[in-house]
Write an enzyme that holds these catalytic residues in place. Structure first.
Site, PDB file in Angstrom:
ATOM      1  N   ASP A  52       0.659  -1.168   0.037  1.00 61.29           N
ATOM      2  CA  ASP A  52      -0.020   0.072  -0.204  1.00 61.29           C
ATOM      3  C   ASP A  52       0.757   1.235   0.133  1.00 61.29           C
ATOM      4  OD1 ASP A  52      -2.661   1.470   2.218  1.00 61.29           O
ATOM      5  OD2 ASP A  52      -2.345   1.316   0.014  1.00 61.29           O
ATOM      6  N   LYS A  81       3.082   3.611  -5.702  1.00 61.75           N
ATOM      7  CA  LYS A  81       2.357   2.430  -6.587  1.00 61.75           C
ATOM      8  C   LYS A  81       3.596   1.959  -7.388  1.00 61.75           C
ATOM      9  CE  LYS A  81      -0.812   3.512  -4.129  1.00 61.75           C
ATOM     10  NZ  LYS A  81      -0.855   2.524  -2.765  1.00 61.75           N
ATOM     11  N   ASP A  96      -2.958  -2.952  -2.489  1.00 62.35           N
ATOM     12  CA  ASP A  96      -4.139  -1.966  -2.529  1.00 62.35           C
ATOM     13  C   ASP A  96      -3.953  -1.407  -4.195  1.00 62.35           C
ATOM     14  OD1 ASP A  96      -5.358   0.802  -0.783  1.00 62.35           O
ATOM     15  OD2 ASP A  96      -6.384  -0.623  -1.946  1.00 62.35           O
ATOM     16  N   ASN A  97      -5.084  -0.637  -4.471  1.00 66.57           N
ATOM     17  CA  ASN A  97      -5.048   0.607  -5.494  1.00 66.57           C
ATOM     18  C   ASN A  97      -4.628  -0.032  -6.800  1.00 66.57           C
ATOM     19  OD1 ASN A  97      -3.654   1.936  -2.947  1.00 66.57           O
ATOM     20  ND2 ASN A  97      -5.593   2.608  -3.273  1.00 66.57           N
ATOM     21  N   GLU A 126     -11.300   4.124  -1.480  1.00 65.80           N
ATOM     22  CA  GLU A 126     -11.743   4.413  -0.136  1.00 65.80           C
ATOM     23  C   GLU A 126     -12.717   5.833  -0.014  1.00 65.80           C
ATOM     24  OE1 GLU A 126      -8.682   3.612  -0.819  1.00 65.80           O
ATOM     25  OE2 GLU A 126      -7.159   5.143  -0.148  1.00 65.80           O
TER      26      GLU A 126
HETATM   27  O1  LIG Z   1      -0.187   6.830  -3.132  1.00 66.41           O
HETATM   28  C1  LIG Z   1      -1.092   6.077  -2.163  1.00 66.41           C
HETATM   29  N1  LIG Z   1      -0.432   5.572  -1.274  1.00 66.41           N
HETATM   30  C2  LIG Z   1       1.206   5.517  -1.111  1.00 66.41           C
HETATM   31  C3  LIG Z   1       1.824   6.882  -0.464  1.00 66.41           C
HETATM   32  C4  LIG Z   1       1.433   7.967  -0.608  1.00 66.41           C
HETATM   33  C5  LIG Z   1       2.214   9.224  -0.301  1.00 66.41           C
HETATM   34  C6  LIG Z   1       3.010   8.997   0.777  1.00 66.41           C
HETATM   35  C7  LIG Z   1       3.383   7.789   1.049  1.00 66.41           C
HETATM   36  C8  LIG Z   1       4.567   7.675   1.957  1.00 66.41           C
HETATM   37  N2  LIG Z   1       4.824   6.379   2.612  1.00 66.41           N
HETATM   38  C9  LIG Z   1       5.713   5.581   1.824  1.00 66.41           C
HETATM   39  C10 LIG Z   1       6.261   5.761   0.729  1.00 66.41           C
HETATM   40  C11 LIG Z   1       7.340   4.851   0.324  1.00 66.41           C
HETATM   41  C12 LIG Z   1       7.491   3.665   0.963  1.00 66.41           C
HETATM   42  N3  LIG Z   1       8.477   2.634   0.771  1.00 66.41           N
HETATM   43  N4  LIG Z   1       8.405   1.940   1.891  1.00 66.41           N
HETATM   44  C13 LIG Z   1       7.388   2.130   2.548  1.00 66.41           C
HETATM   45  C14 LIG Z   1       6.838   3.322   2.020  1.00 66.41           C
HETATM   46  C15 LIG Z   1       5.977   4.192   2.547  1.00 66.41           C
HETATM   47  C16 LIG Z   1       2.824   6.633   0.506  1.00 66.41           C
HETATM   48  C17 LIG Z   1      -2.283   6.091  -2.451  1.00 66.41           C
HETATM   49  C18 LIG Z   1      -2.961   7.038  -3.004  1.00 66.41           C
HETATM   50  C19 LIG Z   1      -4.422   7.128  -3.225  1.00 66.41           C
HETATM   51  C20 LIG Z   1      -5.135   8.006  -4.141  1.00 66.41           C
HETATM   52  C21 LIG Z   1      -4.755   9.368  -4.077  1.00 66.41           C
HETATM   53  C22 LIG Z   1      -5.449  10.284  -4.569  1.00 66.41           C
HETATM   54  C23 LIG Z   1      -6.364  10.017  -5.650  1.00 66.41           C
HETATM   55  F1  LIG Z   1      -7.149  10.996  -6.247  1.00 66.41           F
HETATM   56  C24 LIG Z   1      -6.968   8.904  -5.548  1.00 66.41           C
HETATM   57  C25 LIG Z   1      -6.360   7.650  -4.699  1.00 66.41           C
HETATM   58  C26 LIG Z   1      -5.239   6.001  -2.496  1.00 66.41           C
HETATM   59  C27 LIG Z   1      -4.302   5.024  -1.847  1.00 66.41           C
HETATM   60  O2  LIG Z   1      -5.358   4.050  -1.073  1.00 66.41           O
HETATM   61  C28 LIG Z   1      -3.247   5.086  -1.769  1.00 66.41           C
HETATM   62  O3  LIG Z   1      -2.500   3.918  -0.929  1.00 66.41           O
HETATM   63 MG   LIG Z   2      -3.841   2.438  -0.561  1.00 65.96          MG
END
Ligand SMILES: O=C(NCc1cccc(CNc2ccc3[nH]ncc3c2)c1)c1cc(-c2ccc(F)cc2)cc(O)c1O
Ligand SMILES: [Mg+2]
Length: 214
Positions: free
Chosen positions: A141, A144, A169-170, A199
């Site tokens: 998650d 992506k 997810d996603n 979500e």
């Molecule tokens: O992008 C997403 N999630 C990932 C994410 C995103 C930002 C920061 C982090 C920082 N955390 C991170 C990074 C790198 C990493 N490497 N190892 C661990 C680790 C941890 C992670 C996401 C976006 C949408 C979404 C947004 C907008 C929209 F219109 C539709 C849908 C819905 C989701 O359910 C999503 O999951």
């Molecule tokens: Mg997600």
């Protein structure tokens, strides 16, 4: 000074959820996201699919890539058997700080190990640092474009065994096209798509469940 969305989400948990009651923490976050502000938690609809996979697998070892505010971390950990371990990786230090407090509020600190850092750096260190042989379940998650390289890295590092489950997810929104292409065409996986919605919205999204065949 202006608060952040994770800070406002944590405040909603501390206001509306009961300490030590993980399901009330999950409910408080879903209520906050439906009534106040959207946030990128797996959410209640996809969360039910996640719950069913966790209870079916009944994992002793779980890896979550992408903690954010620990909504899915708490959701998974609340269903684990007594001595099971969940390791969750979060790259963003602010997200990690909030997630630790959500995990503490849920009373799940002894089941969950939150590690700050990037998946690419930590996956090769899992065995030595956390005495992990293989993961029974991996929940993807995070960024992506990291799903595919990290899956290949987990294979290379011997972190998957015959029967290990990957749940992503996603896979539709935002989408993980290269991961889907690989995992659905690889003879080393058996995949299944669980159709759902992004979500807290009516937009199509879903979870891809894949069994590693060894
Ligand atoms: O992008 C997403 N999630 C990932 C994410 C995103 C930002 C920061 C982090 C920082 N955390 C991170 C990074 C790198 C990493 N490497 N190892 C661990 C680790 C941890 C992670 C996401 C976006 C949408 C979404 C947004 C907008 C929209 F219109 C539709 C849908 C819905 C989701 O359910 C999503 O999951
Ligand atoms: Mg997600």
């Amino acid at each position: 000074t202006q608060t952040t969305r994770p800070q406002r989400l944590l405040a909603a948990v501390q206001k509306n959820a009961t300490r030590g009651d993980p399901r009330s923490v999950v409910k408080a976050i879903d209520q906050f996201c439906r009534q106040k502000e959207w946030a990128m938690n797996v959410g209640d609809e996809k969360g039910c699919i996640l719950d069913s996979v966790v209870t079916e697998v009944n994992p002793a070892t779980v890896l979550e890539l992408g903690t954010y505010c620990a909504y899915s971390t708490v959701r998974i950990a609340s269903l684990l058997p007594p001595h099971a371990k969940l390791i969750t990786l979060e790259f963003n230090p602010h997200n990690a700080a909030i997630a630790r407090q959500v995990i503490a509020w849920a009373g799940l600190g002894d089941k969950i190990q939150l590690v700050e850092g990037a998946s690419g750096d930590w996956i090769p260190k899992m065995k030595e640092k956390f005495a992990i042989e293989t993961f029974d379940l991996v929940f993807l998650d995070h960024w992506k474009d990291r799903y595919l390289p990290d899956t290949k890295l987990m294979e290379e590092c011997g972190l998957l065994r015959k029967g290990s489950i990957l749940l992503a997810d996603n896979v539709i929104c935002p989408g993980t096209p290269d991961y889907l292409e690989y995992i659905r065409n690889s003879p080393r996986y058996k995949s299944q798509y669980f159709r759902s919605h992004l979500e807290y919205t009516k937009v199509e999204d879903g979870l891809e469940k894949s069994v590693f065949l060894g």
